[in-house]
Design an enzyme around this catalytic site. Structure first.
Site, short mmCIF file in Angstrom:
data_model
loop_
_atom_site.label_atom_id
_atom_site.label_comp_id
_atom_site.label_asym_id
_atom_site.label_seq_id
_atom_site.Cartn_x
_atom_site.Cartn_y
_atom_site.Cartn_z
N TYR A 1 15.03 -12.93 -39.88
CA TYR A 1 16.25 -12.91 -39.08
C TYR A 1 17.46 -13.28 -39.93
O TYR A 1 17.72 -14.44 -40.23
CB TYR A 1 16.13 -13.88 -37.90
CG TYR A 1 14.97 -13.62 -36.97
CD1 TYR A 1 14.38 -12.36 -36.85
CD2 TYR A 1 14.44 -14.65 -36.20
CE1 TYR A 1 13.31 -12.14 -36.01
CE2 TYR A 1 13.37 -14.44 -35.34
CZ TYR A 1 12.81 -13.18 -35.26
OH TYR A 1 11.74 -12.96 -34.41
N HIS B 1 3.81 -12.54 -38.84
CA HIS B 1 4.89 -11.73 -38.29
C HIS B 1 4.70 -10.25 -38.60
O HIS B 1 4.67 -9.84 -39.76
CB HIS B 1 6.23 -12.21 -38.88
CG HIS B 1 7.43 -11.78 -38.12
ND1 HIS B 1 8.71 -11.95 -38.58
CD2 HIS B 1 7.57 -11.21 -36.89
CE1 HIS B 1 9.57 -11.50 -37.69
NE2 HIS B 1 8.90 -11.04 -36.66
#
Length: 321
Positions: free
Chosen positions: A56, A141
C-alpha cells in the site's frame, strides 16, 4: 465496540477494522495530517484493529499508520500487515509515478518473494516502518500465482514465528475465495482476509469457503465490503472491483439500493450489515481516507437493519437465501 478472537489465537479484533490502503494514497494523494486525522477518528470511534501492507503506497501506509499509532498504548490495539512483496529501492524510477493505483513516486519496486527468508525480511522492514517491536497478525498477501512457494515456504515460516510468539496470529489475504479455501483446508491458519467475495453484490464465498472456515475454526476478516466503491454511497457508484462497473452489475446494485430505500436503509448501511451478520466474520476491514468517512461508516454500522430487508432481497434473487 465488540471484539472477537481470531481462530484459536489470543489476538482480538474489533468488529470494525481500519483498512489502511487509503492512507497509502490509493487512487488519490493526501497529506500526512489528513491520514493522521483518519486514524484518530477511527480510534475515537472505538476501532482498535488496523490492517496495512507494504504494497500500500510502497510502504507509505505502514509509515503513516505507525506514526499515528505511536501516541497510543501498544497493548490497546491490534495491527496486521502482510508478506509476499519485498520493496527494493529504485532511484532510477523515482521521477515516475507508481503504476499500482497508488499516488506515490515509484522510488521502490515490488518483488514477489514467498520464501522463508523473504517473509522474515519483509516483516523486519514492516516493523521498522510501523515503529513497532511486533505485529499481531501477519497475512500472506495475494499468492494467486505462487501457491507452491506460499504453502511450502511462507506458511511454515509464519507457523514457526507464531510458535515462537513473535506474531500472535497468521493467515492469508486475497481477492479470491478458492485458494483461501485450500489454505483453510490444508494448513493451520488462524484467519483469512477475504476481499470483495462476500458482499451484497458478490456472495461467491458463501457456499463453500465460509462454512469451511466455521468448521475449521478460522476467522474471516471481511474486506472490500463496498466492492471498491459501488456500494459506498446511497446511489451506486461506478467503480466495481477496481475498475469501471459493468452495466448489468450497476443495474443490480441500483435495484438493491431501491429495496433498501423502501425499508429506510441506506445502501452502505446494508452493505456493512449484510457482511457482518455472517457468523464466520470476525471483523469488517473498511477502508477510508478521511476522518469523515470513518465516522460515517461507524455510525452506519451501528444502526440496526430490519430482517425483512434480507427477506425481500432474497425474494428478488438479489442475495443468496
Amino acid at each position: 465496540m465488540r471484539t472477537e478472537r481470531l481462530g484459536r489465537s489470543s489476538v482480538q479484533v474489533t468488529a470494525l477494522g481500519f483498512g489502511a490502503a487509503g492512507i497509502g494514497n490509493l487512487y488519490r494523494a493526501m497529506d500526512d495530517d489528513t491520514a493522521d486525522r483518519a486514524v484518530d477518528a477511527a480510534w475515537q470511534a472505538g476501532i482498535r484493529f488496523f490492517d496495512t501492507a507494504p504494497h500500500y503506497g510502497l510502504g507509505l501506509s505502514e509509515r503513516r499508520l505507525g506514526a499515528a499509532l505511536a501516541k497510543r498504548p501498544r497493548d490497546e490495539f491490534t495491527v496486521s500487515t502482510k508478506v509476499g512483496r519485498l520493496l527494493a529501492p529504485a532511484p532510477e524510477t523515482a521521477h515516475l509515478s507508481d503504476e499500482a493505483g497508488f499516488h506515490v513516486p515509484a522510488d521502490h519496486t515490488r518483488r514477489w518473494d514467498f520464501s522463508a527468508d523473504g517473509v522474515r525480511r519483509s516483516l523486519e522492514s514492516s516493523l521498522e516502518r510501523l515503529r513497532l517491536d511486533r505485529v499481531d497478525v501477519v497475512l500472506i498477501h495475494d499468492p494467486d500465482e505462487h501457491w507452491r512457494s506460499a504453502v511450502d515456504e511462507a506458511y511454515p515460516a509464519l507457523h514457526e514465528l507464531r510458535d515462537q510468539g513473535v506474531v500472535g496470529a497468521i493467515g492469508v489475504g486475497m481477492n479470491q475465495w478458492q485458494m483461501l479455501e485450500r489454505f483453510v483446508t490444508e494448513t493451520d491458519v488462524d484467519t483469512v482476509l477475504l476481499a470483495g467475495r462476500y458482499t451484497l453484490l458478490d456472495q461467491s464465498a458463501a457456499p463453500s469457503l465460509l462454512p469451511r472456515c466455521r468448521d475449521r475454526g478460522v476467522s474471516v476478516l471481511a474486506a472490500g465490503v463496498f466492492n471498491s466503491g459501488v456500494l459506498a454511497t446511497d446511489d451506486p457508484g461506478r467503480m466495481y472491483d477496481y475498475r469501471q462497473i459493468p452495466e448489468a452489475v450497476h443495474g443490480r446494485a441500483t435495484r438493491i439500493a431501491e429495496v433498501c430505500r423502501s425499508h429506510g436503509v441506506a445502501l452502505p448501511q446494508a452493505a456493512l450489515a449484510f457482511t457482518a451478520r455472517h457468523p464466520a466474520v470476525a471483523s469488517l476491514v473498511v477502508g477510508a481516507q478521511t476522518a469523515a468517512q470513518i465516522t460515517r461508516n461507524v455510525e452506519l454500522a451501528g444502526v440496526p437493519v430490519p430482517d425483512a430487508l434480507w427477506a425481500d432481497l432474497a425474494a428478488e434473487g438479489l442475495v443468496r437465501r
